[in-house]
Write a protein that holds these residues in place. Structure first.
Motif, PDB file in Angstrom:
ATOM      1  N   LYS A  28      37.261  50.399  29.928  1.00 13.86           N
ATOM      2  CA  LYS A  28      36.403  50.641  31.085  1.00 13.86           C
ATOM      3  C   LYS A  28      37.126  51.552  32.067  1.00 13.86           C
ATOM      4  CE  LYS A  28      33.757  46.371  31.354  1.00 13.86           C
ATOM      5  NZ  LYS A  28      33.312  45.292  32.252  1.00 13.86           N
ATOM      6  N   VAL A  29      36.363  52.299  32.824  1.00 13.94           N
ATOM      7  CA  VAL A  29      36.930  53.047  33.941  1.00 13.94           C
ATOM      8  C   VAL A  29      37.156  52.038  35.065  1.00 13.94           C
ATOM      9  CG1 VAL A  29      36.447  54.822  35.677  1.00 13.94           C
ATOM     10  CG2 VAL A  29      35.829  55.208  33.286  1.00 13.94           C
ATOM     11  N   VAL A  30      38.283  52.162  35.750  1.00 13.80           N
ATOM     12  CA  VAL A  30      38.654  51.215  36.808  1.00 13.80           C
ATOM     13  C   VAL A  30      38.882  51.977  38.111  1.00 13.80           C
ATOM     14  CG1 VAL A  30      40.370  49.495  37.547  1.00 13.80           C
ATOM     15  CG2 VAL A  30      39.751  49.672  35.130  1.00 13.80           C
ATOM     16  N   LEU A  31      38.335  51.439  39.191  1.00 14.83           N
ATOM     17  CA  LEU A  31      38.621  51.947  40.523  1.00 14.83           C
ATOM     18  C   LEU A  31      39.459  50.882  41.214  1.00 14.83           C
ATOM     19  CD1 LEU A  31      36.329  53.644  43.093  1.00 14.83           C
ATOM     20  CD2 LEU A  31      37.662  51.659  43.774  1.00 14.83           C
ATOM     21  N   VAL A  32      40.674  51.227  41.606  1.00 11.98           N
ATOM     22  CA  VAL A  32      41.531  50.330  42.383  1.00 11.98           C
ATOM     23  C   VAL A  32      41.534  50.852  43.803  1.00 11.98           C
ATOM     24  CG1 VAL A  32      43.882  49.496  42.766  1.00 11.98           C
ATOM     25  CG2 VAL A  32      42.996  49.663  40.432  1.00 11.98           C
ATOM     26  N   ASP A  33      41.134  49.990  44.732  1.00 12.47           N
ATOM     27  CA  ASP A  33      41.114  50.345  46.149  1.00 12.47           C
ATOM     28  C   ASP A  33      42.150  49.479  46.853  1.00 12.47           C
ATOM     29  OD1 ASP A  33      39.820  51.736  48.427  1.00 12.47           O
ATOM     30  OD2 ASP A  33      39.358  49.683  49.047  1.00 12.47           O
ATOM     31  N   VAL A  34      43.217  50.111  47.371  1.00 14.86           N
ATOM     32  CA  VAL A  34      44.271  49.403  48.086  1.00 14.86           C
ATOM     33  C   VAL A  34      43.909  49.451  49.566  1.00 14.86           C
ATOM     34  CG1 VAL A  34      46.745  49.305  48.578  1.00 14.86           C
ATOM     35  CG2 VAL A  34      45.951  50.061  46.321  1.00 14.86           C
ATOM     36  N   TRP A  35      43.746  48.273  50.189  1.00 18.60           N
ATOM     37  CA  TRP A  35      43.223  48.187  51.546  1.00 18.60           C
ATOM     38  C   TRP A  35      43.877  47.038  52.305  1.00 18.60           C
ATOM     39  CZ3 TRP A  35      40.160  43.958  53.273  1.00 18.60           C
ATOM     40  CH2 TRP A  35      39.930  42.987  52.300  1.00 18.60           C
ATOM     41  N   ALA A  36      43.520  46.888  53.583  1.00 22.86           N
ATOM     42  CA  ALA A  36      43.980  45.762  54.400  1.00 22.86           C
ATOM     43  C   ALA A  36      42.904  45.422  55.429  1.00 22.86           C
ATOM     44  CB  ALA A  36      45.293  46.107  55.106  1.00 22.86           C
TER      45      ALA A  36
ATOM     46  N   ARG B   3      30.010  49.437  32.616  1.00 22.94           N
ATOM     47  CA  ARG B   3      30.477  50.829  32.697  1.00 22.94           C
ATOM     48  C   ARG B   3      31.840  50.961  33.366  1.00 22.94           C
ATOM     49  NH1 ARG B   3      26.610  53.724  35.924  1.00 22.94           N
ATOM     50  NH2 ARG B   3      27.730  55.558  35.244  1.00 22.94           N
ATOM     51  N   TYR B   4      32.046  50.211  34.433  1.00 27.83           N
ATOM     52  CA  TYR B   4      33.297  50.322  35.175  1.00 27.83           C
ATOM     53  C   TYR B   4      33.542  49.045  35.962  1.00 27.83           C
ATOM     54  CZ  TYR B   4      30.380  51.323  39.263  1.00 27.83           C
ATOM     55  OH  TYR B   4      29.450  51.246  40.264  1.00 27.83           O
ATOM     56  N   VAL B   5      34.754  48.915  36.500  1.00 32.35           N
ATOM     57  CA  VAL B   5      35.115  47.764  37.329  1.00 32.35           C
ATOM     58  C   VAL B   5      35.795  48.276  38.594  1.00 32.35           C
ATOM     59  CG1 VAL B   5      37.354  47.389  36.190  1.00 32.35           C
ATOM     60  CG2 VAL B   5      36.217  45.495  37.326  1.00 32.35           C
ATOM     61  N   VAL B   6      35.555  47.587  39.707  1.00 35.34           N
ATOM     62  CA  VAL B   6      36.156  47.936  40.993  1.00 35.34           C
ATOM     63  C   VAL B   6      37.050  46.785  41.425  1.00 35.34           C
ATOM     64  CG1 VAL B   6      35.700  48.449  43.425  1.00 35.34           C
ATOM     65  CG2 VAL B   6      34.220  49.411  41.651  1.00 35.34           C
ATOM     66  N   LEU B   7      38.314  47.105  41.695  1.00 34.33           N
ATOM     67  CA  LEU B   7      39.305  46.107  42.079  1.00 34.33           C
ATOM     68  C   LEU B   7      39.840  46.409  43.482  1.00 34.33           C
ATOM     69  CD1 LEU B   7      41.304  46.151  38.721  1.00 34.33           C
ATOM     70  CD2 LEU B   7      39.502  44.526  39.398  1.00 34.33           C
ATOM     71  N   PRO B   8      39.258  45.801  44.512  1.00 31.15           N
ATOM     72  CA  PRO B   8      39.779  45.980  45.864  1.00 31.15           C
ATOM     73  C   PRO B   8      40.982  45.046  46.066  1.00 31.15           C
ATOM     74  CG  PRO B   8      37.598  44.938  45.911  1.00 31.15           C
ATOM     75  CD  PRO B   8      38.018  45.066  44.485  1.00 31.15           C
ATOM     76  N   ILE B   9      42.165  45.621  46.174  1.00 30.99           N
ATOM     77  CA  ILE B   9      43.394  44.832  46.282  1.00 30.99           C
ATOM     78  C   ILE B   9      43.948  44.961  47.696  1.00 30.99           C
ATOM     79  CG2 ILE B   9      45.713  44.455  45.372  1.00 30.99           C
ATOM     80  CD1 ILE B   9      44.767  45.682  42.722  1.00 30.99           C
ATOM     81  N   SER B  10      43.947  43.838  48.405  1.00 31.85           N
ATOM     82  CA  SER B  10      44.409  43.817  49.792  1.00 31.85           C
ATOM     83  C   SER B  10      45.934  43.729  49.858  1.00 31.85           C
ATOM     84  CB  SER B  10      43.823  42.609  50.528  1.00 31.85           C
ATOM     85  OG  SER B  10      44.467  42.439  51.772  1.00 31.85           O
ATOM     86  N   VAL B  11      46.511  44.532  50.722  1.00 36.60           N
ATOM     87  CA  VAL B  11      47.961  44.500  50.919  1.00 36.60           C
ATOM     88  C   VAL B  11      48.322  43.860  52.267  1.00 36.60           C
ATOM     89  CG1 VAL B  11      48.534  46.382  49.358  1.00 36.60           C
ATOM     90  CG2 VAL B  11      47.934  46.915  51.731  1.00 36.60           C
ATOM     91  N   ASP B  12      47.440  43.002  52.766  1.00 40.86           N
ATOM     92  CA  ASP B  12      47.748  42.282  54.000  1.00 40.86           C
ATOM     93  C   ASP B  12      49.026  41.482  53.824  1.00 40.86           C
ATOM     94  OD1 ASP B  12      45.595  42.342  56.248  1.00 40.86           O
ATOM     95  OD2 ASP B  12      44.460  42.376  54.370  1.00 40.86           O
ATOM     96  N   ARG B  13      49.851  41.488  54.858  1.00 42.78           N
ATOM     97  CA  ARG B  13      51.163  40.844  54.807  1.00 42.78           C
ATOM     98  C   ARG B  13      51.080  39.372  54.414  1.00 42.78           C
ATOM     99  NH1 ARG B  13      55.603  42.877  58.789  1.00 42.78           N
ATOM    100  NH2 ARG B  13      54.548  44.683  57.976  1.00 42.78           N
TER     101      ARG B  13
ATOM    102  N   GLU C 221      41.940  54.173  29.175  1.00 40.76           N
ATOM    103  CA  GLU C 221      43.232  53.875  28.537  1.00 40.76           C
ATOM    104  C   GLU C 221      44.273  53.355  29.531  1.00 40.76           C
ATOM    105  OE1 GLU C 221      43.581  53.987  25.226  1.00 40.76           O
ATOM    106  OE2 GLU C 221      41.457  54.490  25.241  1.00 40.76           O
ATOM    107  N   GLY C 222      43.889  53.216  30.808  1.00 45.18           N
ATOM    108  CA  GLY C 222      44.816  52.683  31.816  1.00 45.18           C
ATOM    109  C   GLY C 222      45.657  53.741  32.513  1.00 45.18           C
ATOM    110  N   ARG C 223      45.213  55.016  32.457  1.00 45.50           N
ATOM    111  CA  ARG C 223      45.962  56.110  33.083  1.00 45.50           C
ATOM    112  C   ARG C 223      45.230  56.616  34.328  1.00 45.50           C
ATOM    113  NH1 ARG C 223      45.859  58.087  27.399  1.00 45.50           N
ATOM    114  NH2 ARG C 223      43.935  58.938  28.205  1.00 45.50           N
ATOM    115  N   VAL C 224      46.007  56.994  35.324  1.00 49.08           N
ATOM    116  CA  VAL C 224      45.428  57.528  36.552  1.00 49.08           C
ATOM    117  C   VAL C 224      44.737  58.849  36.258  1.00 49.08           C
ATOM    118  CG1 VAL C 224      45.939  58.435  38.868  1.00 49.08           C
ATOM    119  CG2 VAL C 224      47.130  56.401  38.041  1.00 49.08           C
TER     120      VAL C 224
END
Length: 181
Positions: free
Chosen positions: A67-75, A98-108, A155-158
């Protein structure tokens, strides 16, 4: 040429040398950073990116191979992130097969910050994640600003990476990746 113009021409020469020298220094620093690999660039395998869901289950980008992946790094405290989250949530809901969206929070404080934020913003309907420890996002390289978004191929590549929020950018980048461009 009279003596009155000599100091002015020296000043111009000094200014020109300073500008050229500064430009060369900046180019050198940027080149060094590129060689050092501060951030995952196109083609970098980031399938080892590890994150936790709200139940504490560990996941990696590798789970979404194919799958195509969107990683969103946020806080939660980041104004541009807050502005982008409705679009991220909408894309997340539409993903399906079709794709997956992964919002990953970097809050302390991790979930201690994310859970109350999501509770105060139920209209988002966002399923968020936090990094799995300090090394969880390491394969992405240095993230200098947030939000930072990564489009990852099957394939897991940017494929693409950018920082900041622009309305519609994520959708356009996803569409391009889904079409193989």
């Amino acid at each position: 040429m009279s003596d009155a113009y000599v100091p002015e021409s020296r000043w111009r020469t000094v200014a020109a040398v300073a500008l050229v020298g500064g430009g060369l220094l900046l180019a050198g620093v940027m080149g060094f950073r590129t060689l050092r690999g501060d951030g995952a660039s196109a083609g970098t395998d980031v399938s080892r990116v590890a994150f936790l869901d709200a139940e504490g289950m560990r996941h990696t980008v590798a789970e979404y191979k194919g799958k195509v992946v969107l990683v969103d790094v946020w806080a939660t405290w980041c104004p541009p992130c807050r502005k982008s989250l409705p679009e991220v949530a909408e894309l997340q809901k539409a993903g399906g097969d079709r794709y997956v969206v992964l919002p990953i929070s970097v809050d302390r404080n991790g979930w201690a910050d994310v859970t109350p934020f999501l509770s105060k913003n139920p209209q988002l309907g966002l399923k968020a994640f936090v990094p799995d420890g300090r090394g969880g996002l390491e394969p992405l390289g240095e993230v200098r600003g947030i939000p930072t978004t990564f489009i990852i191929d099957r394939e897991g590549r940017v494929v693409k990476r950018w920082s900041g929020y622009g309305e519609g950018m994520a959708k356009r980048a996803l569409d391009e990746a889904l079409q193989g461009r």
